[in-house]
Design an enzyme around this catalytic site. Structure first.
Site, PDB file in Angstrom:
ATOM      1  N   PRO A   2      35.643  50.637  35.212  1.00 45.40           N
ATOM      2  CA  PRO A   2      36.450  51.121  36.331  1.00 45.40           C
ATOM      3  C   PRO A   2      36.207  50.306  37.603  1.00 45.40           C
ATOM      4  O   PRO A   2      35.084  49.888  37.878  1.00 45.40           O
ATOM      5  CB  PRO A   2      35.997  52.564  36.528  1.00 45.40           C
ATOM      6  CG  PRO A   2      34.803  52.767  35.706  1.00 45.40           C
ATOM      7  CD  PRO A   2      34.640  51.604  34.797  1.00 45.40           C
ATOM      8  N   LEU A   3      37.276  50.079  38.318  1.00 39.80           N
ATOM      9  CA  LEU A   3      37.206  49.499  39.654  1.00 39.80           C
ATOM     10  C   LEU A   3      37.635  50.612  40.596  1.00 39.80           C
ATOM     11  O   LEU A   3      38.754  51.121  40.502  1.00 39.80           O
ATOM     12  CB  LEU A   3      38.132  48.295  39.793  1.00 39.80           C
ATOM     13  CG  LEU A   3      38.286  47.733  41.205  1.00 39.80           C
ATOM     14  CD1 LEU A   3      36.947  47.269  41.768  1.00 39.80           C
ATOM     15  CD2 LEU A   3      39.300  46.603  41.218  1.00 39.80           C
TER      16      LEU A   3
END
Length: 127
Positions: A2-3
């Site tokens: 995830p960013l």
């Protein structure tokens, strides 16, 4: 993978911002089984005119303490996992920082696995 992008109104302390990032990451680990070392976050503060939101959209009463969290992640999570993430993040941020659940907006952006490069000019997740 995830960013995470976290946007909030300017004026919070460094400790607050760190705890915010910690809570969001913990929720991802607990609800989405994200690896603990997979932490990539951008936390930005905005002046009042730079953080625009409707104070009552969908009947949710928001304040100037709104926190907007956008998470880009690989596609494939089930609806139950997403609901668990929303709930757990709201719980953790309320417990640690007093963030009202009404002031937490979360948006997930799902992308194909091949749309990630973690360095070296490689697509590490491409099959």
């Amino acid at each position: 993978m995830p960013l995470v992008r976290i946007a909030l109104r300017a004026g919070k302390t460094e400790e607050y911002r760190k705890a915010l990032g910690d809570g969001v990451h913990r929720a991802l680990v607990e609800a989405m089984d994200a690896p603990a070392q997979d932490r990539f976050q951008v936390i930005t503060e905005h002046p009042a005119v730079g953080l625009v939101y409707d104070a009552a959209y969908l009947g949710v009463q928001r304040t100037d303490d709104i926190v907007m969290v956008q998470i880009t992640l690989s596609t494939g999570r089930k609806l139950a996992q997403k609901r668990k993430l929303y709930k757990r993040m709201a719980e953790l941020l309320a417990e640690s920082l007093g963030v009202r659940p009404q002031d937490l907006m979360i948006n997930l952006v799902e992308v194909a696995w091949e749309n990630w490069s973690f360095g070296n000019g490689e697509a590490q997740y491409a099959l």
